[in-house]
Design a protein around this motif. Structure first.
Motif, PDB file in Angstrom:
ATOM      1  N   THR A   1      27.515  48.612  44.478  1.00  0.00           N
ATOM      2  CA  THR A   1      27.643  48.180  42.658  1.00  0.00           C
ATOM      3  C   THR A   1      27.818  48.868  41.846  1.00  0.00           C
ATOM      4  OG1 THR A   1      25.747  46.536  43.305  1.00  0.00           O
ATOM      5  CG2 THR A   1      27.005  46.507  41.441  1.00  0.00           C
ATOM      6  N   PHE A   2      28.934  49.078  40.918  1.00  0.00           N
ATOM      7  CA  PHE A   2      29.188  50.490  40.430  1.00  0.00           C
ATOM      8  C   PHE A   2      29.964  49.956  39.162  1.00  0.00           C
ATOM      9  CE2 PHE A   2      32.801  49.767  43.970  1.00  0.00           C
ATOM     10  CZ  PHE A   2      34.252  49.138  42.640  1.00  0.00           C
ATOM     11  N   SER A   3      30.006  50.878  37.708  1.00  0.00           N
ATOM     12  CA  SER A   3      30.807  50.522  36.745  1.00  0.00           C
ATOM     13  C   SER A   3      31.351  51.016  36.417  1.00  0.00           C
ATOM     14  CB  SER A   3      29.505  50.111  36.000  1.00  0.00           C
ATOM     15  OG  SER A   3      29.168  51.518  35.659  1.00  0.00           O
ATOM     16  N   THR A   4      31.781  52.409  37.632  1.00  0.00           N
ATOM     17  CA  THR A   4      33.230  53.182  37.534  1.00  0.00           C
ATOM     18  C   THR A   4      34.297  52.350  37.487  1.00  0.00           C
ATOM     19  OG1 THR A   4      32.817  54.004  39.291  1.00  0.00           O
ATOM     20  CG2 THR A   4      31.721  54.946  37.182  1.00  0.00           C
TER      21      THR A   4
ATOM     22  N   ASP B   1      37.812  49.555  45.189  1.00  0.00           N
ATOM     23  CA  ASP B   1      37.882  48.961  44.134  1.00  0.00           C
ATOM     24  C   ASP B   1      37.256  48.095  43.792  1.00  0.00           C
ATOM     25  OD1 ASP B   1      40.615  50.435  43.542  1.00  0.00           O
ATOM     26  OD2 ASP B   1      41.198  49.243  45.162  1.00  0.00           O
ATOM     27  N   PRO B   2      37.065  47.285  42.495  1.00  0.00           N
ATOM     28  CA  PRO B   2      35.883  46.814  42.214  1.00  0.00           C
ATOM     29  C   PRO B   2      36.215  44.971  43.099  1.00  0.00           C
ATOM     30  CG  PRO B   2      37.109  47.607  40.132  1.00  0.00           C
ATOM     31  CD  PRO B   2      37.269  48.105  41.298  1.00  0.00           C
ATOM     32  N   ASN B   3      34.938  44.606  43.596  1.00  0.00           N
ATOM     33  CA  ASN B   3      35.685  43.163  43.795  1.00  0.00           C
ATOM     34  C   ASN B   3      35.933  43.234  45.704  1.00  0.00           C
ATOM     35  OD1 ASN B   3      33.979  42.022  42.052  1.00  0.00           O
ATOM     36  ND2 ASN B   3      35.699  41.756  41.145  1.00  0.00           N
ATOM     37  N   GLU B   4      36.161  44.511  45.793  1.00  0.00           N
ATOM     38  CA  GLU B   4      36.813  45.526  47.384  1.00  0.00           C
ATOM     39  C   GLU B   4      35.504  44.742  48.594  1.00  0.00           C
ATOM     40  OE1 GLU B   4      40.817  47.976  48.827  1.00  0.00           O
ATOM     41  OE2 GLU B   4      38.506  48.588  47.803  1.00  0.00           O
ATOM     42  N   ARG B   5      35.753  43.673  49.571  1.00  0.00           N
ATOM     43  CA  ARG B   5      34.706  43.937  50.651  1.00  0.00           C
ATOM     44  C   ARG B   5      35.429  43.865  51.959  1.00  0.00           C
ATOM     45  NH1 ARG B   5      29.039  42.304  49.797  1.00  0.00           N
ATOM     46  NH2 ARG B   5      28.400  41.664  52.385  1.00  0.00           N
TER      47      ARG B   5
END
Length: 340
Positions: free
Chosen positions: A308-311, A329-333
């Protein structure tokens, strides 16, 4: 295996703390072995994106190969972080950031969730794999952290191979340092800029249900000489406890120190939150309370994990049951089946 028997609340001067009472029960079923790694939470530019993802994928596979051979979680996180320290894409070991004087100062921590044993080093200059020196501090001394000259003297006393410091500095890092050394900003502005880059780390749980964490960094470019961030500090840059899980943090070190981010995440897990919710809640709190951004990887004793990250970005990868997961990237899995 730990089974929750009951939960009670106690009032400590107006602060209500819920405590889990544990009963130890032996069980022969093997736990699910998992390793998760990160390559730092920051504004990773496009020209480093692929190399960053490839690097964390390789490190996660390296750590998982240790677990697959029956190795311990401690061995797995050390192996994974060493792979990241040896990769010049990342800011740890080879490729480390330079301080205001153009010098390398490396920090690392490793922790065993079974015993709570921990070892750390800070401000070491000519050690290619500070995570291994941190493990030696844990296993060969009565201390938890050695710093600067003392850490290097200890390394010499146990025969750790040193390298010329200049060999740890990449041409890219030297060029970026030269470009920005006259640009006077605070550490927060440096971290939030495109040209700052950050920590690496790993967490793992082995087949015996033991967890471990390791974190390593070259710090932040243009930092003051002697500056130490969160990475080698127990409960901040990392923490591991079989009763709750293992965490490795990354991001703005001063903010992570203020909220003791690794321990904060595990405290939420102890209160019944999932690994992902605990991470998100803690990162949100850090952002709201001290305006700090960052990321964390977490694994529980049962094998549940989160990255998890906020950057803007964080390169991460995880391996469980021969399946590789990774993202940037955010939400990339992204899921990838490994060959048997």
């Amino acid at each position: 295996m730990y089974k929750y028997e009951f939960r009670e609340s106690r009032d400590y001067g107006g602060v209500i703390v819920q405590q889990e009472h544990l009963k130890i029960r032996k069980r022969s079923v093997k736990m699910t072995a998992v390793v998760v790694v990160h390559g730092g939470a920051w504004a990773i530019p496009d020209d480093l994106a692929k190399a960053s993802v490839d690097g964390v994928k390789a490190a996660a596979c390296e750590g998982f190969s240790v677990l697959k051979r029956g190795g311990s979680a401690l061995d797995a996180v050390e192996s994974a972080v060493k792979a990241l320290e040896d990769n010049t894409v990342f800011n740890a070991g080879h490729g480390a950031a330079l301080n205001m004087e153009g010098e390398v100062e490396l920090d690392a921590i490793i922790m065993d969730g079974r015993t709570l044993a921990s070892g750390a080093v800070s401000s070491v200059k000519n050690i290619a794999n500070p995570v291994s020196l941190a493990r030696a501090v844990m296993e060969k001394t009565d201390h938890i952290m050695l710093t600067g000259r003392g850490a290097n003297l200890f390394a010499e006393s146990i025969g750790v191979v040193t390298v010329p410091t200049h060999t740890l500095v990449t041409q890219y890092e030297r060029k970026e340092w030269e470009k920005h050394k006259g640009y006077v900003t605070g550490v927060m502005e440096d971290f939030n800029s495109q040209w700052a880059h950050d920590t690496v780390g790993a967490v793992a749980v082995d087949c015996a249900g033991n967890v471990a964490c390791a974190t390593s960094t070259g710090g932040i470019r243009n930092k003051m000489v002697g500056r130490v961030g969160d990475s080698p500090i127990i409960g901040c840059g990392g923490y591991a406890d079989n009763f709750s899980g293992a965490v490795s943090c990354t991001g703005h070190g001063e903010s992570i120190l203020k909220v003791t981010l690794a321990r904060l995440i595990l405290s939420h897990i102890e209160q019944g939150k999932s690994v992902e919710d605990a991470s998100q809640l803690s990162l949100r709190y850090m952002g709201e309370r001290v305006r700090g951004a960052g990321g964390a990887i977490v694994v529980s004793q049962s094998g549940r994990w989160a990255a998890t990250f906020s950057t803007e970005r964080m390169a991460w990868a995880a391996v469980e049951q021969d399946v590789l997961w990774y993202g940037l990237d955010p939400n990339e899995r992204i899921k990838e089946q490994l060959s048997q």
